[in-house]
Design a protein around this motif. Structure first.
Motif, PDB file in Angstrom:
ATOM      1  N   GLN A  53      -5.399   2.066  -8.949  1.00 33.01           N
ATOM      2  CA  GLN A  53      -5.532   3.512  -8.938  1.00 33.01           C
ATOM      3  C   GLN A  53      -5.354   4.035 -10.356  1.00 33.01           C
ATOM      4  O   GLN A  53      -4.486   3.560 -11.086  1.00 33.01           O
ATOM      5  N   SER A 102     -11.552   0.831  -5.599  1.00 30.41           N
ATOM      6  CA  SER A 102     -11.960  -0.004  -4.470  1.00 30.41           C
ATOM      7  C   SER A 102     -12.543   0.819  -3.331  1.00 30.41           C
ATOM      8  O   SER A 102     -13.388   0.346  -2.574  1.00 30.41           O
ATOM      9  N   GLN A 103     -12.088   2.066  -3.190  1.00 28.85           N
ATOM     10  CA  GLN A 103     -12.568   2.920  -2.109  1.00 28.85           C
ATOM     11  C   GLN A 103     -13.557   3.977  -2.594  1.00 28.85           C
ATOM     12  O   GLN A 103     -14.076   4.763  -1.804  1.00 28.85           O
ATOM     13  N   ASN A 104     -13.776   4.004  -3.922  1.00 33.45           N
ATOM     14  CA  ASN A 104     -14.694   4.964  -4.515  1.00 33.45           C
ATOM     15  C   ASN A 104     -14.333   6.395  -4.109  1.00 33.45           C
ATOM     16  O   ASN A 104     -15.192   7.195  -3.722  1.00 33.45           O
ATOM     17  N   THR A 105     -13.047   6.709  -4.165  1.00 34.16           N
ATOM     18  CA  THR A 105     -12.578   8.038  -3.790  1.00 34.16           C
ATOM     19  C   THR A 105     -11.811   8.683  -4.943  1.00 34.16           C
ATOM     20  O   THR A 105     -11.208   8.001  -5.765  1.00 34.16           O
ATOM     21  N   ARG A 165      -9.391   5.960  -6.804  1.00 34.52           N
ATOM     22  CA  ARG A 165      -9.260   4.614  -6.252  1.00 34.52           C
ATOM     23  C   ARG A 165     -10.605   3.908  -6.365  1.00 34.52           C
ATOM     24  O   ARG A 165     -11.550   4.231  -5.646  1.00 34.52           O
ATOM     25  N   ARG A 214       0.826  -1.194   0.000  1.00 31.96           N
ATOM     26  CA  ARG A 214       0.000   0.000   0.000  1.00 31.96           C
ATOM     27  C   ARG A 214       0.870   1.258   0.000  1.00 31.96           C
ATOM     28  O   ARG A 214       0.546   2.241  -0.634  1.00 31.96           O
ATOM     29  N   GLN A 226      -5.123  -3.584  -5.384  1.00 32.74           N
ATOM     30  CA  GLN A 226      -5.673  -2.239  -5.359  1.00 32.74           C
ATOM     31  C   GLN A 226      -5.305  -1.501  -6.652  1.00 32.74           C
ATOM     32  O   GLN A 226      -4.150  -1.480  -7.049  1.00 32.74           O
TER      33      GLN A 226
END
Length: 261
Positions: free
Chosen positions: A229, A78-81, A76, A2, A227
């Motif tokens: 991006q 996976s985090q919807n950010t 991102r 990460r 993950q």
């Protein structure tokens, strides 16, 4: 893992900082048809980043002033950010003076450097405002113009695609696509990016006949440890010879309320 992907993201988001980082919200031009050039390209490939940047600066010097707008976005899935960083730069190559305005979710940072190298920075975070003497860390108009182009060109292995008509002038188009189009050894990635992490990469460079790099943009998708991006960045040079570079309204307050750091 990460930490590694975060480091890659940060490096990519800071590419269009001129000297110090940061990037201004713009939207790429509508897609246009690229026509294979009948004559010779303005530059042979592989591109010489220093030569492209030098020609860009010299053409801007002929114009006198410029506005550079750029934006970078990190998404991102996976985090919807989504994180956006934007910067506006106004430069005067005859005096060296430069004004910058950068925005991110942390706050707003503005800076102004006089031609003699004296510079001040204004940080606004929430209702808190702080002034600092910026000195040589702010750079000058020439340094911003050169580094923004040189850094971008080093990131990709461009090929010549042809020409387009944009804003009444012809631009030479250089493109890079796929993992093979990405220069993972570029200093901006600092050895933290390798081909196995890259899912997709695309970049475009627009260069006028006089050498001005009018637009540069890229889209990069990387994945580590499951993950993913997506990093996008766009940079445009506009208002050549029509930009006013003057001290902001807060400059007197900054002079009276500065710290040494």
């Amino acid at each position: 893992m990460r930490r590694q992907i975060a480091a890659v993201a940060v490096a990519a988001l800071l590419l269009f900082a001129g000297c110090n980082g940061g990037t201004a919200t713009t939207t790429p031009e509508n897609p246009m048809t690229t026509t294979p050039a009948d004559g010779e390209p303005i530059y042979e490939t592989p591109l010489d980043a220093s030569a492209v940047a030098d020609a860009h600066v010299e053409a801007l010097r002929d114009a006198g002033t410029y506005t550079m707008q750029s934006n970078a976005t990190q998404s991102r899935a996976s985090q919807n950010t989504t994180i956006e960083t934007s910067t506006l730069v106004r430069g005067d190559l005859s005096s060296g003076a430069v004004f910058t305005h950068s925005e991110s979710r942390q706050g707003t940072v503005e800076a102004f450097a006089f031609g003699n190298g004296t510079a001040y920075r204004r940080l606004a975070m929430g209702d808190q405002i702080r002034y600092m003497q910026a000195g040589q860390r702010t750079g000058n108009a020439t340094q911003y113009a050169r580094s923004s182009v040189q850094t971008f060109v080093t990131l990709f292995n461009f090929t010549y695609a042809g020409t387009q008509s944009a804003d009444g002038s012809t631009v030479h188009v250089y493109e890079a696509s796929g993992v093979e189009g990405l220069n993972t050894s570029a200093q901006a990635f600092a050895g933290r990016l390798n081909e196995s992490m890259v899912e997709n990469a695309n970049a475009t460079l627009h260069v006028r006949d006089d050498g001005v790099v009018t637009q540069a943009n890229y889209n990069l998708t990387v994945s580590v440890g499951g993950q993913t991006q997506t990093l996008t960045a766009t940079q445009q040079y506009t208002k050549l010879g029509e930009t006013t570079v003057s001290p902001p309204e807060w400059i007197d307050e900054a002079r009276a309320n500065t710290t040494s750091q």
